[in-house]
Design an enzyme around this catalytic site. Sequence first.
Site, mmCIF file in Angstrom:
data_model
loop_
_atom_site.group_PDB
_atom_site.id
_atom_site.type_symbol
_atom_site.label_atom_id
_atom_site.label_comp_id
_atom_site.label_asym_id
_atom_site.label_seq_id
_atom_site.Cartn_x
_atom_site.Cartn_y
_atom_site.Cartn_z
ATOM 1 N N ARG A 136 66.844 -18.073 28.999
ATOM 2 C CA ARG A 136 65.661 -18.601 29.311
ATOM 3 C C ARG A 136 64.789 -17.435 30.145
ATOM 4 O O ARG A 136 63.255 -17.149 30.692
ATOM 5 C CB ARG A 136 65.169 -19.582 30.504
ATOM 6 C CG ARG A 136 66.373 -20.627 29.427
ATOM 7 C CD ARG A 136 65.787 -21.760 30.482
ATOM 8 N NE ARG A 136 64.254 -22.517 30.601
ATOM 9 C CZ ARG A 136 63.660 -23.250 31.345
ATOM 10 N NH1 ARG A 136 64.977 -23.947 31.309
ATOM 11 N NH2 ARG A 136 62.570 -24.032 30.872
ATOM 12 N N ARG A 190 71.787 -23.566 39.976
ATOM 13 C CA ARG A 190 70.828 -22.561 38.854
ATOM 14 C C ARG A 190 69.969 -21.415 40.317
ATOM 15 O O ARG A 190 70.778 -20.705 40.095
ATOM 16 C CB ARG A 190 69.399 -22.759 38.433
ATOM 17 C CG ARG A 190 70.160 -24.070 37.255
ATOM 18 C CD ARG A 190 69.894 -23.284 35.892
ATOM 19 N NE ARG A 190 70.864 -23.969 34.695
ATOM 20 C CZ ARG A 190 70.123 -25.018 34.045
ATOM 21 N NH1 ARG A 190 68.512 -24.389 34.187
ATOM 22 N NH2 ARG A 190 70.380 -25.389 33.208
ATOM 23 N N HIS A 200 69.125 -29.755 38.548
ATOM 24 C CA HIS A 200 67.999 -28.985 39.361
ATOM 25 C C HIS A 200 67.863 -29.966 39.963
ATOM 26 O O HIS A 200 68.231 -31.307 40.239
ATOM 27 C CB HIS A 200 66.562 -28.598 38.234
ATOM 28 C CG HIS A 200 66.726 -27.923 37.427
ATOM 29 N ND1 HIS A 200 66.068 -27.424 36.472
ATOM 30 C CD2 HIS A 200 66.504 -26.398 37.679
ATOM 31 C CE1 HIS A 200 66.095 -26.624 36.155
ATOM 32 N NE2 HIS A 200 66.979 -25.422 36.800
ATOM 33 N N CYS A 211 59.824 -32.049 34.619
ATOM 34 C CA CYS A 211 59.853 -30.391 33.701
ATOM 35 C C CYS A 211 58.917 -29.692 32.963
ATOM 36 O O CYS A 211 58.678 -28.405 33.150
ATOM 37 C CB CYS A 211 61.392 -30.585 33.231
ATOM 38 S SG CYS A 211 63.021 -31.570 33.791
#
Length: 285
Positions: free
Chosen positions: A108, A154, A183, A279
């Site tokens: 990403r 993360r 997350h 998201c």
Amino acid sequence: MGIICPAVREEPSLHPLRSATPRRYLMCPPEHFGVTYTINPWMDPAKPVDVALAVAQWEDLRDRYRSLGHTVEELVPRHGLPDMVFAANGATVVDGRVLGARFAHREREAEAAVHLEWFRAHGFPSVREPVHINEGEGDFAVTASYLLAGRGFRASPLSHGEAQEFFGRPVLGLDLVDPRYYHLDTALAVLDDTTDEIMYYPPAFSPGSREVLRRLFPDALTAGDEDAAAFGLNGVSDGLHVLLPQAATGLFEPLRDRGFEPVGIDLSELLKGGGSVKCCTQELR
Ligand SMILES: CN(C)C(=N)NCCC[C@H](N)C(=O)O
């Protein structure tokens, strides 16, 4: 004998009257969506993805925001970046100041520059390319008093200090312990950003973080296993309407009881990538 009228007892309202405030969101259409790698437990490249369905579901969410009076800006998707639809990960914007993202996974990484470019081209005067790993609003949530900041899967804990310094808001670090809720915004949502009202799923957090949440947000709505697994905490509130996955049925009544209007959204195709309503929605504050 006189007639005794039963007293009509007005139940005091437990919650204030809610009102929506117009928001500005950044979203990215899932034209190049796919599950071609696995970086969270929801992603299984063996399961086929229906891109046309993903686009239709995403458009429904976008149109719902617009019909509620919100502004939706669109980021042009890039070929080879199948997770770009999860636009919330691209940056965090508070008071017009933009803290860009630095992704934890190589797959990403290139998304970060696309977001920075968009903010620079759209006249945001203060745009910072971060030093430490943070995945935007995936791990940062803005309440009236705090910038809640997830870590464990993360975001680097060092990104919390960087965000505090950049935004001048107190950052409250929260430890995530369940890989399915990798997350912060998979396990916690801000319901009212003027009063610190949140909902969250306690088992996603370490015992200490759970205690911190209990102390600071004693009136929070807590979700059960099934609603959390349906990504019910991955919702977006405008102060009145709470858009959340329609499968998180157990949250609808408690939200109504608090004066919110839940709006169920079907993003089942995007769930294959491990994301849902929040998201897909970056808020430009
Ligand atoms: C709350 N937000 C923004 C998210 N949880 N994002 C979903 C990211 C999904 C992607 N496949 C990934 O694993 O990075």
